[in-house]
Motif scaffolding. Structure first.
Motif, short mmCIF file in Angstrom:
data_model
loop_
_atom_site.label_atom_id
_atom_site.label_comp_id
_atom_site.label_asym_id
_atom_site.label_seq_id
_atom_site.Cartn_x
_atom_site.Cartn_y
_atom_site.Cartn_z
N SER A 31 -83.87 -6.44 49.23
CA SER A 31 -82.88 -6.37 48.14
C SER A 31 -82.16 -7.72 48.10
O SER A 31 -82.27 -8.55 49.00
N TYR A 79 -78.52 3.24 38.71
CA TYR A 79 -78.95 3.80 39.99
C TYR A 79 -80.06 2.95 40.61
O TYR A 79 -80.70 2.14 39.94
N PRO A 90 -81.70 1.51 44.83
CA PRO A 90 -81.32 1.16 46.22
C PRO A 90 -80.14 0.20 46.24
O PRO A 90 -79.96 -0.59 45.30
N PRO A 91 -79.34 0.26 47.29
CA PRO A 91 -78.13 -0.56 47.35
C PRO A 91 -78.43 -2.05 47.40
O PRO A 91 -79.48 -2.48 47.87
N ASN A 122 -84.69 5.85 53.23
CA ASN A 122 -84.06 5.02 52.22
C ASN A 122 -83.63 3.71 52.83
O ASN A 122 -83.44 3.61 54.06
N ASP A 168 -70.05 4.61 42.74
CA ASP A 168 -70.48 5.61 43.74
C ASP A 168 -70.20 7.00 43.22
O ASP A 168 -69.50 7.82 43.85
N ASN A 197 -76.34 5.03 44.53
CA ASN A 197 -77.53 4.65 45.29
C ASN A 197 -78.47 5.83 45.45
O ASN A 197 -79.62 5.66 45.87
N HIS A 198 -77.99 7.04 45.12
CA HIS A 198 -78.76 8.26 45.39
C HIS A 198 -78.69 9.18 44.17
O HIS A 198 -77.90 10.12 44.14
#
Length: 465
Positions: A390, A225, A227-228, A459, A292, A325-326
């Motif tokens: 990122s 997990y 942030p993308p 985010n 995902d 991502n969440h």
């Protein structure tokens, strides 16, 4: 007067009228035509004898009329031209044949069989398409052995990955080829974390006896997990690649990957989850991927998912990995209960050293481009300027900058490459580099976008890496 192949004639007669059971019609015809031979029927769905022969394990020579032509002579086949899958492909398309009715001399391990390959149904999904092999032989036990070995081969992966999508499992060569390009050496992560990721998975698949001795279920769940755009997907692919080579390059048991794209299914998500775990149990030990995870396992299917994970059926040998991502969107019963997903690995935005390594990665990619000067001194400068980015944002900065430079070179305005030579590596010399000047512009634009997205959503919404 020769009337052609008797069984082919019966197939033509049967196919031109109402059909109830093609097997019965053909079995009667074959036993009439070949009274001295046993007839064994092997469905195509689990045993593709023609593909088995095409792979080099047997030979299948078509038998056609040796003299004259009759309306009822085999084969019956469709011919189609299949264009390239993408317009960008430089390779031409190819002709494809689909045999509906064929007659073959099939040779396997010095044993010859007479084989009919027959499509026994017309229509679409509501009227099933059933294709059978009719094997005629005086040695039925050897035919059974052929069916066994060809069936095992048909079920195996051949440079493919199992993918579940639309309610069915299918073999994907495209995903396999993408995975082959992913290596741990290209994954930029904290070294201790990278080692832990690899060790966690390797230890699980090497430790069946340990789990048995401790009398605990041999199953495990892992969540990636963060942030993308920070390496979750490429880490999964690198792991898939590593596990695919397992068993080929050592004496360990091979570990196939089962990749779940969605729970969309003709039978609803509960049927999809049942089919997914049924396949995973059959293929175990295996690496079961839910990318995902928060979008796949939502509130509507939570209970079905938990029933499959915790239910009465054993899940020995299944290592589940889910990415998100969440993490906060996952049900606490999934995200926080160790017996379901035992470990969670956080993929943060890269630190300064990782951003410098990523710049070095791009330096290597551009090494053969004589029009772009990329000195070592530029890498720490890029790392300094991309704080909070990122990997996906850094990638976008490089791609956008290079596209602008290429466009200028094509327009012939003189800004398409670096002609000035570095003298002492100072900042003034770096400012002469077209790549650095354009990178700074793109980084500033992306930072403005990044700020807006953070303020609007709380985010980072990144690009796919």
């Amino acid at each position: 007067m020769d009337a052609g192949d008797h069984t082919a004639r019966e197939y033509f007669h049967h196919s031109s009228a109402k059909r109830v059971n093609t097997d019965l019609v053909l079995l009667e015809a074959l036993r009439t035509q070949y009274p001295h031979l046993d007839v064994i029927v092997a469905p195509l769905a689990r045993c593709n004898l023609l593909m088995y022969a095409a792979a080099g394990f047997a030979t299948a020579e078509p038998i056609e009329a040796s003299h004259g032509h009759h309306a009822y002579d085999p084969p019956v086949k469709w011919v189609a031209y299949v264009p390239p899958q993408r317009r960008l492909d430089s390779q031409p398309g190819a002709f494809s044949e689909r045999v509906l009715f064929g007659k073959y001399m099939y040779k396997w391990k010095d044993v010859e069989f007479l084989m009919y390959f027959v499509n026994g149904r017309d229509g679409t999904a509501a009227y099933p398409d059933v294709t059978q092999h009719y094997i005629l032989t005086t040695e039925p036990q050897k035919a059974y052995q052929l069916i066994k070995e060809a069936s095992l081969w048909t079920e195996e992966l051949h440079d493919e990955v199992w993918v579940f999508d639309g309610g069915f499992w299918d073999k994907s060569r495209e995903l396999y080829e993408s995975v082959q390009k992913s290596h741990w050496s290209n994954v930029i992560l904290d070294e201790d974390m990278k080692k832990a990721l690899i060790a966690d998975v390797e230890y699980f698949f090497d430790s069946r006896d340990t789990y048995t001795d401790l009398k605990v279920p041999w199953k495990r769940g892992i969540i990636y997990y963060g942030p993308p755009g920070n390496g979750k997907t490429i880490s999964i692919k690198a792991m898939m690649n590593m596990l695919y080579k397992r068993g080929k390059e050592d004496n360990k048991q091979s570990v196939p990957t089962l990749y779940v794209r969605s729970l969309s299914s003709w039978g609803g998500p509960e049927r999809a989850l049942s089919d997914i775990f049924k396949k995973a149990r059959a293929e175990a030990p295996c690496y079961l991927v839910f990318e995902d995870l928060d979008s796949i396992v939502n509130d509507n299917v939570r209970s079905y998912f938990l029933n499959e994970v915790d239910g009465l059926r054993a899940n020995d040998g299944i290592l589940m990995v889910g990415s998100t991502n969440h993490l906060d969107r996952l049900d606490p019963g999934i995200a926080k209960r160790p017996s379901r997903f035992d470990r969670k690995y956080y993929f943060p935005d890269p630190d300064w050293e990782q951003r410098r390594q990523y710049a070095v990665f791009w330096q290597g990619k551009l090494k053969g481009n004589k029009a772009i000067e990329f000195p070592d001194e530029l890498c720490p400068k890029i790392a300094n300027r991309t704080d909070g980015f990122s990997f996906a944002y850094m990638q976008e900065a490089f791609v956008a900058a290079l596209l602008v430079i290429a466009g200028r070179r094509n327009d012939g305005d003189g800004e398409g490459g670096d002609k000035a030579q570095m003298e002492d590596g100072g900042d003034d010399d770096l400012e002469k580099l077209v790549l650095w000047r354009e990178l700074k512009k793109q980084i500033d634009l992306l930072r403005e976008e990044l700020g807006k997205r953070r303020s609007n959503d709380g985010n980072i919404i990144g690009f796919n890496l």
